[in-house]
Design a protein around this motif. Structure first.
Motif, PDB file in Angstrom:
ATOM      1  N   TYR A  46       0.868  -1.161   0.000  1.00  0.00           N
ATOM      2  CA  TYR A  46       0.000   0.000   0.000  1.00  0.00           C
ATOM      3  C   TYR A  46       0.908   1.215   0.000  1.00  0.00           C
ATOM      4  O   TYR A  46       1.735   1.376   0.889  1.00  0.00           O
ATOM      5  N   THR A  48       1.342   5.600  -0.798  1.00  0.00           N
ATOM      6  CA  THR A  48       0.615   6.861  -0.739  1.00  0.00           C
ATOM      7  C   THR A  48       1.534   8.000  -1.150  1.00  0.00           C
ATOM      8  O   THR A  48       2.753   7.915  -0.970  1.00  0.00           O
ATOM      9  N   LYS A  53      -4.463   9.066   1.241  1.00  0.00           N
ATOM     10  CA  LYS A  53      -5.113   8.169   0.285  1.00  0.00           C
ATOM     11  C   LYS A  53      -4.094   7.148  -0.192  1.00  0.00           C
ATOM     12  O   LYS A  53      -2.997   7.493  -0.606  1.00  0.00           O
ATOM     13  N   TRP A  54      -4.485   5.872  -0.145  1.00  0.00           N
ATOM     14  CA  TRP A  54      -3.570   4.776  -0.414  1.00  0.00           C
ATOM     15  C   TRP A  54      -3.955   4.044  -1.697  1.00  0.00           C
ATOM     16  O   TRP A  54      -5.135   3.923  -2.030  1.00  0.00           O
TER      17      TRP A  54
END
Length: 180
Positions: A46, A48, A53-54
C-alpha cells in the motif's frame, strides 16, 4: 475505513477518501489474472503520495501463474470460474474485494474487459514478459543458480522453477487461466 464501510452501494463514498478505488479494482483484476493466491490476503503493498489516500501494488509474485515454490512443477489451472468470487468471499476473503465484488461488480467487469483488451491481453503480457526476461543477462541467471545451489537437493528437488520457469510455460498458464 474499509473494515467499517457499509454493506451497500455507499461503500465507495465511505472508502474513497482513504483508498484509491481504481487501483484496488486494478489490483484485484491483476491478482486474479495471474492467479496470485498469496497476493489476495497478503503480499500487497500500500503506497501513498500524501499520507492519506492509499493505492495498491503487488510484490512477492513467487506463487503466480501456477508456480510452485517447492520446485515440483506447477499448480493446475483452476477448472472453475470462481477466482473473483473466492477473493471476495471464499477462503482468501479480502474485505475490499468483497465490497467491490458485491456492490461495484459492473465496474469490475467493465474494467476487466478494458484491461484484458489492452495491457493484460495475452499478446501484451507475452511481449512485456518476454522483453523483461530477455533483458536479464544469462550470467545473472547463472550467478543466481550458483548462489542457491547449496540450498536445494538438486537430485530430489531442483531449485524452484529451474525446470518449469520460462516465458512460454507461464504464458500458457496465463492464457488458459484467463480463458476461464
Amino acid at each position: 475505513a474499509v473494515k467499517n464501510a457499509p454493506n451497500s452501494a455507499d461503500w465507495e463514498t465511505a472508502v474513497e477518501p482513504y483508498i484509491d478505488i481504481q487501483s484496488a479494482i486494478d489490483y484485484y483484476i491483476f491478482t486474479c489474472c495471474i492467479s496470485g493466491h498469496d497476493n489476495l490476503r497478503k503480499n500487497a503493498l500500500y503506497g501513498t503520495y500524501d499520507g492519506e489516500k492509499w493505492f495498491m501494488s503487488a510484490y512477492d509474485l513467487d506463487t503466480t501463474l501456477g508456480s510452485n515454490t517447492y520446485g515440483t512443477g506447477v499448480y493446475p489451472v483452476k477448472t472453475k470460474r470462481t477466482q473473483f468470487y473466492e477473493a471476495a468471499s471464499g477462503g482468501q476473503k479480502h474485505r475490499l474485494f468483497e465490497l467491490i465484488y458485491k456492490y461495484s461488480f459492473d465496474k469490475l467487469k467493465a474494467r476487466y474487459w478494458e484491461l484484458r483488451n489492452s495491457v493484460l491481453s495475452n499478446e501484451n503480457v507475452w511481449y512485456m514478459f518476454n522483453n523483461f526476461v530477455n533483458a536479464i543477462p544469462r550470467a545473472v541467471y547463472n550467478m543466481d543458480a550458483e548462489k542457491w545451489a547449496d540450498k536445494w537437493d538438486v537430485y530430489l528437488y531442483p531449485m524452484p522453477g529451474t525446470t518449469t520457469a520460462n516465458v512460454e510455460s507461464y504464458m500458457q498458464y496465463y492464457r488458459m487461466h484467463c480463458a476461464l
